[in-house]
Write an enzyme that holds these catalytic residues in place. Structure first.
Site, PDB file in Angstrom:
ATOM      1  N   ASN A  87      10.374   4.887   7.615  1.00  8.49           N
ATOM      2  CA  ASN A  87      10.130   5.048   6.031  1.00  8.49           C
ATOM      3  C   ASN A  87       8.829   4.305   5.908  1.00  8.49           C
ATOM      4  O   ASN A  87       8.420   3.076   5.742  1.00  8.49           O
ATOM      5  CB  ASN A  87      11.269   4.085   5.224  1.00  8.49           C
ATOM      6  CG  ASN A  87      10.824   4.466   3.802  1.00  8.49           C
ATOM      7  OD1 ASN A  87       9.890   5.049   3.417  1.00  8.49           O
ATOM      8  ND2 ASN A  87      11.752   3.665   2.966  1.00  8.49           N
ATOM      9  N   TRP A  88       7.720   5.402   5.600  1.00  2.97           N
ATOM     10  CA  TRP A  88       6.520   4.872   5.499  1.00  2.97           C
ATOM     11  C   TRP A  88       6.136   4.075   4.211  1.00  2.97           C
ATOM     12  O   TRP A  88       5.127   3.847   3.768  1.00  2.97           O
ATOM     13  CB  TRP A  88       5.411   6.128   5.864  1.00  2.97           C
ATOM     14  CG  TRP A  88       5.154   6.439   7.138  1.00  2.97           C
ATOM     15  CD1 TRP A  88       5.617   5.890   8.291  1.00  2.97           C
ATOM     16  CD2 TRP A  88       4.090   7.375   7.712  1.00  2.97           C
ATOM     17  NE1 TRP A  88       5.183   6.432   9.468  1.00  2.97           N
ATOM     18  CE2 TRP A  88       4.366   7.463   9.061  1.00  2.97           C
ATOM     19  CE3 TRP A  88       3.279   8.321   7.107  1.00  2.97           C
ATOM     20  CZ2 TRP A  88       3.620   8.209   9.828  1.00  2.97           C
ATOM     21  CZ3 TRP A  88       2.617   9.286   7.783  1.00  2.97           C
ATOM     22  CH2 TRP A  88       2.639   9.105   9.415  1.00  2.97           C
ATOM     23  N   LYS A  89       7.125   4.569   3.150  1.00  2.00           N
ATOM     24  CA  LYS A  89       6.876   4.006   1.868  1.00  2.00           C
ATOM     25  C   LYS A  89       5.609   4.636   1.388  1.00  2.00           C
ATOM     26  O   LYS A  89       5.041   5.723   1.794  1.00  2.00           O
ATOM     27  CB  LYS A  89       6.928   2.603   1.691  1.00  2.00           C
ATOM     28  CG  LYS A  89       8.297   2.189   2.321  1.00  2.00           C
ATOM     29  CD  LYS A  89       8.722   0.627   1.986  1.00  2.00           C
ATOM     30  CE  LYS A  89      10.053   0.334   2.661  1.00  2.00           C
ATOM     31  NZ  LYS A  89      10.670  -1.064   2.423  1.00  2.00           N
ATOM     32  N   HIS A 149      16.995   4.780  -2.252  1.00  2.00           N
ATOM     33  CA  HIS A 149      16.364   3.370  -1.811  1.00  2.00           C
ATOM     34  C   HIS A 149      16.214   2.527  -2.959  1.00  2.00           C
ATOM     35  O   HIS A 149      16.142   2.720  -4.180  1.00  2.00           O
ATOM     36  CB  HIS A 149      14.895   3.643  -1.266  1.00  2.00           C
ATOM     37  CG  HIS A 149      14.447   2.799  -0.362  1.00  2.00           C
ATOM     38  ND1 HIS A 149      13.999   1.324  -1.018  1.00  2.00           N
ATOM     39  CD2 HIS A 149      14.287   2.472   0.832  1.00  2.00           C
ATOM     40  CE1 HIS A 149      13.612   0.549   0.023  1.00  2.00           C
ATOM     41  NE2 HIS A 149      13.831   1.209   1.304  1.00  2.00           N
ATOM     42  N   GLU A 173      14.319   0.337  -3.625  1.00  3.73           N
ATOM     43  CA  GLU A 173      12.933   0.199  -4.405  1.00  3.73           C
ATOM     44  C   GLU A 173      12.856   1.184  -5.585  1.00  3.73           C
ATOM     45  O   GLU A 173      12.135   0.955  -6.537  1.00  3.73           O
ATOM     46  CB  GLU A 173      11.840   0.432  -3.386  1.00  3.73           C
ATOM     47  CG  GLU A 173      11.664  -0.694  -2.503  1.00  3.73           C
ATOM     48  CD  GLU A 173      10.887  -0.654  -1.046  1.00  3.73           C
ATOM     49  OE1 GLU A 173      10.546   0.387  -0.909  1.00  3.73           O
ATOM     50  OE2 GLU A 173      11.049  -1.643  -0.221  1.00  3.73           O
ATOM     51  N   GLU A 205      21.140  -1.282   3.621  1.00  4.62           N
ATOM     52  CA  GLU A 205      19.746  -1.997   3.582  1.00  4.62           C
ATOM     53  C   GLU A 205      20.172  -3.041   2.435  1.00  4.62           C
ATOM     54  O   GLU A 205      19.956  -3.048   1.474  1.00  4.62           O
ATOM     55  CB  GLU A 205      18.666  -1.309   3.004  1.00  4.62           C
ATOM     56  CG  GLU A 205      18.292  -0.039   3.995  1.00  4.62           C
ATOM     57  CD  GLU A 205      17.079   0.358   3.588  1.00  4.62           C
ATOM     58  OE1 GLU A 205      16.295   0.318   4.792  1.00  4.62           O
ATOM     59  OE2 GLU A 205      16.246   0.672   2.668  1.00  4.62           O
ATOM     60  N   GLY A 256      11.696  -6.195   3.649  1.00  3.35           N
ATOM     61  CA  GLY A 256      10.356  -6.631   3.649  1.00  3.35           C
ATOM     62  C   GLY A 256      10.185  -8.242   3.799  1.00  3.35           C
ATOM     63  O   GLY A 256       9.052  -8.660   3.427  1.00  3.35           O
ATOM     64  N   SER A 293      13.848  -5.278   7.768  1.00  7.64           N
ATOM     65  CA  SER A 293      13.143  -6.346   8.530  1.00  7.64           C
ATOM     66  C   SER A 293      13.596  -6.033  10.045  1.00  7.64           C
ATOM     67  O   SER A 293      13.749  -7.081  10.840  1.00  7.64           O
ATOM     68  CB  SER A 293      13.257  -7.697   8.334  1.00  7.64           C
ATOM     69  OG  SER A 293      12.743  -7.853   6.935  1.00  7.64           O
TER      70      SER A 293
END
Ligand code: 13P
Length: 250
Positions: free
Chosen positions: A9-11, A95, A97, A167, A173, A212
């Site tokens: 997942n490159w975000k 997600h 985020e 997650e 992160g 992580s």
């Protein structure tokens, strides 16, 4: 035995030049790994680039979100069929985020999940609790509610051949991954909840762990019975670290 899957997942990272370098690094380092499925979820504008550079490789590509609607006046949205136009086979849905920054509701997430399914795209549904929820011991309730929004609307059978990624928000992160025991316990809970309703779907759904993951902790996580691979943020941004994680899964 479910094959392991590792998803990058490159975000919101990358540009044309750095992506090319990274994707070429993936291809060079990962093509000999025969026992793991690898997927890279790129920002929308780079789907064409991923398609160009990965089309003759074993690495699949996808997106990080999609519209809950199939077509229409929805400025700024991207539909499932548009993703299909660029060869996307996977899409990350829900997600944390997005839930936090864009107020995405469980109901929207459920609709997006079905949009992906009906268009033949594998949904990667993210679930997970906050640190406060874990400390309060209600993480199972929180994750159950996230799953139940989909189950109550569409039935547990929609999880057949789908992907769920556990997650924990506190692990994303932060450098503080869930322990293999914490992760396995939640994965077992998730599979059990689906299994109570549809055993075949429970056996075919892949449950990834995200938060992580790095080349050092990947093996310990991936040996657990219900952990079918990983969803990787930071460590997917360097080919060498991503290779370490994919090797662990392989
Ligand atoms: P990190 O691997 O950077 O913790 O990110 C995890 C994640 O959010 C993947 O979707």
């Amino acid at each position: 035995m479910r094959r392991k899957t590792v998803v990058a997942n490159w975000k919101m990272h990358g540009n044309l030049a750095s992506n090319r370098q990274l994707l070429e690094g993936y291809v060079e380092r990962l093509s000999s790994l025969a026992h793991v499925d690898v997927v890279v979820c790129v920002p929308y504008p780079y789907l064409a680039q991923a398609q160009l550079l990965l089309k003759d490789t074993a690495i699949a590509w996808g997106a990080q979100n999609l519209s809950k609607d199939p077509v229409g006046a929805f400025t700024g949205e991207v539909s499932a069929s548009m993703l299909r136009d660029f060869g996307a086979t996977h899409v990350i849905i829900g997600h944390s985020e997005r839930a936090t920054a864009y107020c995405e509701s469980d109901e929207n997430v459920a609709t997006k999940f079905m949009q992906a399914k009906v268009h033949g795209i594998t949904p990667i549904l993210c679930v997970g609790e906050t640190l406060i929820e874990r400390e309060a011991g209600v993480m199972d309730l929180v994750v159950a509610k996230q799953l139940d929004t989909i189950i109550n609307t569409y039935g547990a059978s929609v999880f057949a051949d789908a992907i769920i990624s556990y997650e924990p928000i506190w692990a994303i992160g932060t450098g503080l991954a869930a322990t293999p025991v914490q992760a396995q316990s939640m994965h077992e809970f998730i599979r059990g909840r689906i299994s109570a309703l549809d055993e075949a779907a429970a056996q075919s759904v892949k449950i990834l762990y995200g938060g992580s993951v790095n080349p050092q902790n990947a093996v310990q996580l991936f040996v657990s019975q219900d952990i079918d691979g990983g969803l990787i943020g930071r460590c997917s941004l360097t080919a060498q670290e991503f290779e370490g994680i994919c090797r662990a899964a392989n």
